[in-house]
Structures are given as C-alpha cells and as structure tokens.
Write a protein that holds these residues in place. Structure first.
Motif, short mmCIF file in Angstrom:
data_model
loop_
_atom_site.label_atom_id
_atom_site.label_comp_id
_atom_site.label_asym_id
_atom_site.label_seq_id
_atom_site.Cartn_x
_atom_site.Cartn_y
_atom_site.Cartn_z
N LEU A 82 0.83 -1.20 0.00
CA LEU A 82 0.00 0.00 0.00
C LEU A 82 0.87 1.25 0.00
O LEU A 82 0.52 2.27 -0.61
CB LEU A 82 -0.91 -0.02 1.23
N HIS A 83 2.00 1.16 0.66
CA HIS A 83 2.89 2.32 0.76
C HIS A 83 3.42 2.81 -0.58
O HIS A 83 3.86 3.95 -0.69
CB HIS A 83 4.06 2.00 1.68
N LEU A 114 -9.51 7.68 -3.60
CA LEU A 114 -9.09 8.35 -2.37
C LEU A 114 -9.27 9.87 -2.47
O LEU A 114 -9.64 10.53 -1.50
CB LEU A 114 -7.64 8.01 -2.05
N THR A 121 -9.46 7.76 2.59
CA THR A 121 -8.05 8.11 2.77
C THR A 121 -7.62 7.81 4.20
O THR A 121 -6.59 7.17 4.43
CB THR A 121 -7.81 9.60 2.46
N ASN A 122 -8.42 8.25 5.14
CA ASN A 122 -8.08 8.00 6.54
C ASN A 122 -8.09 6.51 6.87
O ASN A 122 -7.24 6.04 7.63
CB ASN A 122 -9.05 8.75 7.45
N PHE A 124 -7.33 4.03 4.87
CA PHE A 124 -6.10 3.42 4.35
C PHE A 124 -4.88 3.89 5.14
O PHE A 124 -3.95 3.12 5.39
CB PHE A 124 -5.94 3.73 2.86
N TRP A 125 -4.90 5.14 5.50
CA TRP A 125 -3.81 5.66 6.33
C TRP A 125 -3.72 4.84 7.61
O TRP A 125 -2.65 4.41 8.03
CB TRP A 125 -4.07 7.14 6.61
N ARG A 126 -4.87 4.59 8.21
CA ARG A 126 -4.88 3.79 9.44
C ARG A 126 -4.30 2.40 9.20
O ARG A 126 -3.59 1.87 10.05
CB ARG A 126 -6.31 3.64 9.98
N THR A 128 -1.93 1.60 7.24
CA THR A 128 -0.46 1.69 7.27
C THR A 128 0.04 1.94 8.69
O THR A 128 1.13 1.50 9.06
CB THR A 128 0.07 2.79 6.33
N LEU A 129 -0.77 2.63 9.50
CA LEU A 129 -0.35 2.86 10.89
C LEU A 129 -0.36 1.57 11.68
O LEU A 129 0.48 1.36 12.57
CB LEU A 129 -1.27 3.89 11.54
N ILE A 130 -1.31 0.71 11.39
CA ILE A 130 -1.35 -0.59 12.08
C ILE A 130 -0.13 -1.42 11.69
O ILE A 130 0.49 -2.07 12.53
CB ILE A 130 -2.65 -1.34 11.76
N HIS B 86 -5.07 8.92 14.52
CA HIS B 86 -5.93 7.82 14.07
C HIS B 86 -6.00 6.64 15.02
O HIS B 86 -6.90 5.83 14.94
CB HIS B 86 -5.45 7.31 12.71
N TRP B 125 0.62 11.60 5.84
CA TRP B 125 0.58 10.15 5.64
C TRP B 125 1.97 9.65 5.28
O TRP B 125 2.48 8.66 5.83
CB TRP B 125 -0.44 9.82 4.56
#
Lengths: 244, 244
Positions: A82-83, A114, A121-122, A124-126, A128-130, B86, B125
């Motif tokens: 995803l990055h 997105l 967007t948020n 998918f951002w989340r 990547t944060l996970i 998030h 992001w």
DNA sequence: CGCCGTGTTGAAGTGCATCAAGCCATGTGG
DNA sequence: CCACATGGCTTGATGCACTTCAACACGGCG
C-alpha cells in the motif's frame, strides 16, 4: 476492490460510509496467482498498482549481513505494498510463502477513489499505521526476547491476525510456513528454531505438524510471549466512533 | 504549526502548495520543555494533541522481558505521536533523552487543516510511512546484524536524519545519548555496548566523547553497517514530482 | 564532602550459531 | 518400479558473541 475481508476490516477500523463501501466494491481489479517462492515484487521496482492478499501468505524479505531477514508477514486482507502509493520504490522483496492469490488494483484507480473520499483516505492511512505498530512489536521482539518468547510472540500475533479475518478459530490455523521462514522472521538459525519448537512441544504449548499450527494452553503461551493483542485490536475497537 | 524544519521537510517530501504552507504556519501551538528522563506521554494515555520535536531528542520505549527496549528515536522535525490522530491510545512511553523542546498542536486543529487539504493529508501520511520504513530497517538491524554492525547502522541512520534537518554537517553531531540508550535501542547490554564502542574507536571509525559523536572514515563505516540512506532519501527525491 | 550517573574492565556463564550428518516424505526420470 | 534428487526436519559437537555480576574510576552536583 475485492475481498470482503479487506472491506469488512476497513469498516471495522474506521467505520466507512455506505457510499465509500460502494466505491470500493466497484473498483476494477485483476487476480494473480503465485506458487511457493514466487517473487511478487522486487526491490527497486516502481509498481503502478497495489495488491490485496486474497488467500495464502506473502512475506517481505531482504538479505542482511548474509542472512535472509523476513521483515513482515502478510495474511489475507493485508495490502503489503500500500505504501507504494506514496513511496514509489519497493524497498525489499515481496515473496509468496506457499501458494497465494492476490488482487491487483492500479494506483491511478486508487488515487481517484481516495481523492474523492477523505473517509477512505483515513481508513487506508490507518491501515499503514497498524502495520507500523506491528513493526514496533517486531522491534521489541527481536531486541529483547530470547528465542522461546520470540517464536511464541510471532505465532500469537499471526494467530490473532488470522483470527480477525476468520482464518483462526480458537487456537489452530493452516499456513504453509516452514520452520526456516519463521526462523528468518525471528532472527534465529533454523537449527535453533527447531530446538525451540521442540521445547514448546515438550511444554505442551504447540502442536505443529505439516501445515497445521495449533497453539495449546493459549493463555500460558501468551503469558510466556508477553503477548497483548491490544495493538491489533484497533480492529473492532469502540474508538472508531469518536475518531473523526 | 511551528518549526521551519518540519515544514521544509514536508515540502521536500511532498511538494506542498503555497496555500498549504500558509495553513501550516498559521496553526496555533504551545511550547513545552522537558529535562532528561522526563516522560512526554505514557502508555495507555489518549492524547488530544500531537507534537513536533523542536530541539533535543525523544525516544519511544517499553519494558520487554525485563529489559527496556527503545523502539524509536526522534530528532528535531519529527512528530513522534502523529499516529494518535488515528489510533488514540499511546502504545509505549515517550521519553525525553536529554533536554528537549516540543511544540504541541491539538488534534482538532490538525484535523481541521487536514480535512481541508488532500495535499497535506498525503504529506502527513507519507511522514508516517517513512517512520514505518525506519522501523523495517530496525527489524533488519536487530534480526540480522551483530553488535558492531548494529551500532554502526544506528549511528549512520541518526547522522543521516540529523543531516536532513541541518544538524549534522559532514560527520559529527551533538546529542545527549548515553551508551546505555543506544544499547537499549540496539538490543545489547551496556557492557557489550561499551566494548563495541571501544572496538569502533580502535578501528578509527568513531570518536564519541561527551555529547559529541563523530563518524570517522564514514564510507568504511557505512559499508560495515551496510547502510544505504535510500530509505531516508525519500526526502529530496525527484519522485515527488510524479507523485500525485 | 559524599553521592550518583556514566564509563570501563575482568571473569564466568549461556544462548545461540555453525558445521556436519542423518532422517523422512515427496517428486521425478529412466 | 526402482534410483535418485530435493526440501524440510532432526540431532550432536564445538565455538563464539554476548550476558551477567562485580568492582572500580571519574566527573558533576547537591
């Protein structure tokens, strides 16, 4: 965008709207199949698409100090690259662990969707944060635990992640892992991995034959591994309600 | 939003517009100071703001298997808790390494600005993606290298990150690190850390006295560490042009 | 002054790597 | 159908990187 599991997860994580859900479902994609050891993406490549794991497992890996280090393991519902939406160059190799199937969605298509939805967007951002959170757990694991705890922690994590997409009931799951791959993820040699597995068997913590892995006496196992699934339970958390 | 360094970095990373830049500069913030060892955020907390490191260093840490493991080191310009936007709960402790200064921006304020700018959302992001990339390097480092290469790699990384915000010219930088903290980040004991530093000195690779760290024979050092700054050079990369 | 944090050194112990060999199941070609 | 190769698991022996414990040196500081 395919795979109910991914959509369900995004929904659970961020509570996406009916509209966004429809947009995801309408996204065009293509299916690709891989066999054991096939390379899904090579370091240095600049992919023009992202993929979703539909079935099977991928791993991210690289040779470091003459050793193959596995940095991540991806289960169905994950988006391993995803990055690349924001950082075009693949840093490491993406490899199919056993047989696997992925769905491919183009960057341009993803960007269109997105751009039209802050909620997605948020979401998918989340995602990547996970992944970053999982990486931090791996750092702790490799930096502080010795082999027994390390292997136990990794197995607990995989079981928990598989659980959240319905691929691990109770305590057993099916995966094409070899002792070698888990060893490469845990930063230990295959030989010592084998001895560690035997120790876990001896303690009645693990039954691992062929492609079926069963975590026995799970609470004891999690205690040994100091495993706290909170870092994954952003899934299904009540917090999603107060988020945005 | 304060700190020219952060803004400059976001600019370099994602090429934010003049408008967005202005929005950032207009954001209200408050300044906080910390002394060595002060805790900036505790695990379990649900901060209502994010911070930017203005000066000094923070680290993220946690007790794992009776050992304090440092999972991240943050330098000026970094946003150590950006993810709380998030994922509300702090997973680990955030701690000031020496004296430090941070700027605090409320979540609500940040959310307002991000809601009004897809460009800024993507820029932030990307920041979190770079952090994830750094985490992957740490996984490789802890999983595959032995002490000498591990320490060398970490020092190279810090020098490179400091370089990109103008705090490391050539090869030397000032930081309040003790051998103990670097040891905790590298997953080795203080005693062995000390011996490793001495070995690096003996080989003429390092001069570290007090708070000044100098990387000597830098190309040799980077070769020993297998350090490739590409994973940080998303900064200043030409790719930003083709991004969105 | 005496204390404490940091660096340093030595000696002893251990978790793990490495090398080397053997085992078993599976698959493949003659 | 056997000969053989291959990949994964298993085992023993040896060595090393690193840990732990303990002590001491040094400087800054209340």
């Amino acid at each position: 965008m395919p795979h109910r599991k991914l959509i369900a997860r995004l929904q659970a994580i961020s509570g996406i709207s009916h509209d966004d859900r429809a947009k995801l479902e309408r996204m065009p994609y293509t299916i690709k199949n891989f066999a054991k050891g096939d390379i899904v993406a090579r370091p240095g490549e600049r992919p023009l698409s992202c993929c979703v794991v539909l079935s099977g497992f991928l791993c991210r890996q690289r040779i470091v100090a003459s050793r193959n280090q596995v940095t991540s393991i991806y289960v169905p519902g994950d988006m391993p690259d995803l990055h690349t939406l924001h950082m075009p160059v693949m840093d490491r190799e993406l490899c199919s662990v056993g047989d696997s199937t992925i769905a491919v969605v183009t960057h341009s298509c993803l960007r269109n969707v997105l751009a039209g939805s802050a909620g997605l967007t948020n979401a998918f951002w989340r995602e990547t944060l996970i992944q970053a959170e999982i990486h931090r757990e791996w750092v702790d694991n490799l930096g502080s635990r010795e082999a027994l705890g390390r292997v136990a922690h990794l197995l607990c994590e995989i079981a928990a992640r598989l659980g959240s997409v319905g691929l691990c009931k109770e305590k057993s799951f099916v995966a094409p892992f070899t002792q070698g791959i888990i060893a490469q993820a845990c930063g230990i040699s295959v030989v010592h991995m084998n001895r560690t597995v035997q120790e876990m068997r001896r303690q009645g913590l693990l039954d691992w034959r062929g492609h079926t892995i069963e975590l026995l006496r799970r609470t004891d196992l999690e205690e040994l591994a100091e495993f706290n699934p909170a870092y994954l339970h952003v899934l299904n958390s009540p917090e999603k309600l107060v988020l945005l």
